[in-house]
Design an enzyme around this catalytic site. Sequence first.
Site, PDB file in Angstrom:
ATOM      1  N   GLN A   4       1.261  -1.143   0.172  1.00  0.00           N
ATOM      2  CA  GLN A   4      -0.086  -0.036  -0.286  1.00  0.00           C
ATOM      3  C   GLN A   4       0.790   1.364  -0.010  1.00  0.00           C
ATOM      4  OE1 GLN A   4      -2.070   0.449   3.332  1.00  0.00           O
ATOM      5  NE2 GLN A   4      -3.767   1.938   2.921  1.00  0.00           N
ATOM      6  N   TYR A  21       3.893 -12.105   3.887  1.00  0.00           N
ATOM      7  CA  TYR A  21       2.918 -10.061   3.708  1.00  0.00           C
ATOM      8  C   TYR A  21       3.811  -9.396   2.119  1.00  0.00           C
ATOM      9  CZ  TYR A  21       1.187 -10.352   8.014  1.00  0.00           C
ATOM     10  OH  TYR A  21       0.737 -10.120   9.051  1.00  0.00           O
ATOM     11  N   ARG A  29      -6.803   2.817   4.125  1.00  0.00           N
ATOM     12  CA  ARG A  29      -6.893   1.291   3.669  1.00  0.00           C
ATOM     13  C   ARG A  29      -7.949   0.635   3.377  1.00  0.00           C
ATOM     14  NH1 ARG A  29      -5.272  -3.366   8.306  1.00  0.00           N
ATOM     15  NH2 ARG A  29      -3.464  -2.090   7.926  1.00  0.00           N
TER      16      ARG A  29
END
Length: 332
Positions: free
Chosen positions: A27, A54, A227
């Site tokens: 992100q 991740y 998010r």
Amino acid sequence: MEFRHLGRSGLMVSEISYGNWITHGSQVEEDAAFACVRAALDVGITTFDTADVYAGTRAEDVLGRALEGERREGLEIFTKVYWPTGPGRNDRGLSRKHIMESINGSLRRLRTDYVDLYQAHRYDHSTPLEETMEAFADVVRSGKALYIGVSEWRASEIREAHRLARELRIPLVSNQPQYSMLWRVIESEVVPTSEELGIGQIVWSPIAQGVLSGKYLPGQPPPAGSRATDEKSGAGFISRFMNDEVLTRVQRLKPLAEQAGLSMAQLAVAWVLQNPNVSSAIVGATRPEQVHDNVKAAGVKLDAELLKAIDEVIDPIVERDPARTESPAERP
Ligand SMILES: NC(=O)c1ccc[n+]([C@@H]2O[C@H](COP(=O)([O-])OP(=O)(O)OC[C@H]3O[C@@H](n4cnc5c(N)ncnc54)[C@H](OP(=O)(O)O)[C@@H]3O)[C@@H](O)[C@H]2O)c1
């Protein structure tokens, strides 16, 4: 910063730890990732949580570079194994083969000789637990991990793993569950079992992925860059909280936070830390200001009246069912 023991072990962890799921390698740009790690170190966070999976292994690499040059003894670095890290049948799960290969990859990316805590990211129903625990024992004896933990395991699974760990004489010290004001599924079974066995909780998403910061308003589009706007992965994960009933009730917590002299995010993080079985709350951040905000929850005591008022506001939207702690029936 305040520090707590990780379960009944001698290892101390910062009450607030920093985690890089969804953010690093995905992100946020690398500059922002580095700035958040710097902010975490500057405010006294010593505990950092990541996982092999991740951002398709990039998150460990970013964290490794961000922490490079720091005094290793002053840090507690946690990672995990289970979710797929490659295309093969053995690039996943908790088999001996994958554990042995994955720890080596994690250490290389994290640029360290050992991790402080190596966690089984979920329970693997396709591998005998004995095989998993024996592989963990070898990882510990080779010095590649100092302590072992699990994540999102049920009380019965934790109990059995703890029994094997004792037989193998390795320290199984923690569980990493989701826990927040809105998600209390560990309270009825996992926490009492963990208290009995001396296992501490390192809890994830204490701010419900940003929802408990109060920045998402019912009936309005999410703020830019948050998010909920991250179509790559964040938006999907946060969607379970993104409905008007949840967002409306969360807004009603604002006066309670104000009365307590806390920001909404601080109230959320302080709330999980009131549970004495919680060793650390792992917060995520996309900007250093968020780290500065969240860290002020360390050491905060919330009085019984405030806790009761919070419960009255959110009771209908709290998830408490212990069956919601679950690992995939088959390896992903
Ligand atoms: N074991 C597991 O299965 C598992 C699963 C998930 C997570 N985890 C661990 O737990 C860590 C934390 O999870 P999480 O990131 O979901 O936790 P969280 O702290 O509940 O949410 C973090 C996100 O909320 C927003 N935020 C944080 N502080 C804020 C503030 N003060 N004001 C406004 N917004 C704020 C930021 O996102 P935006 O700025 O983008 O809105 C940030 O990235 C992960 O990094 C990982 O280490 C483990």
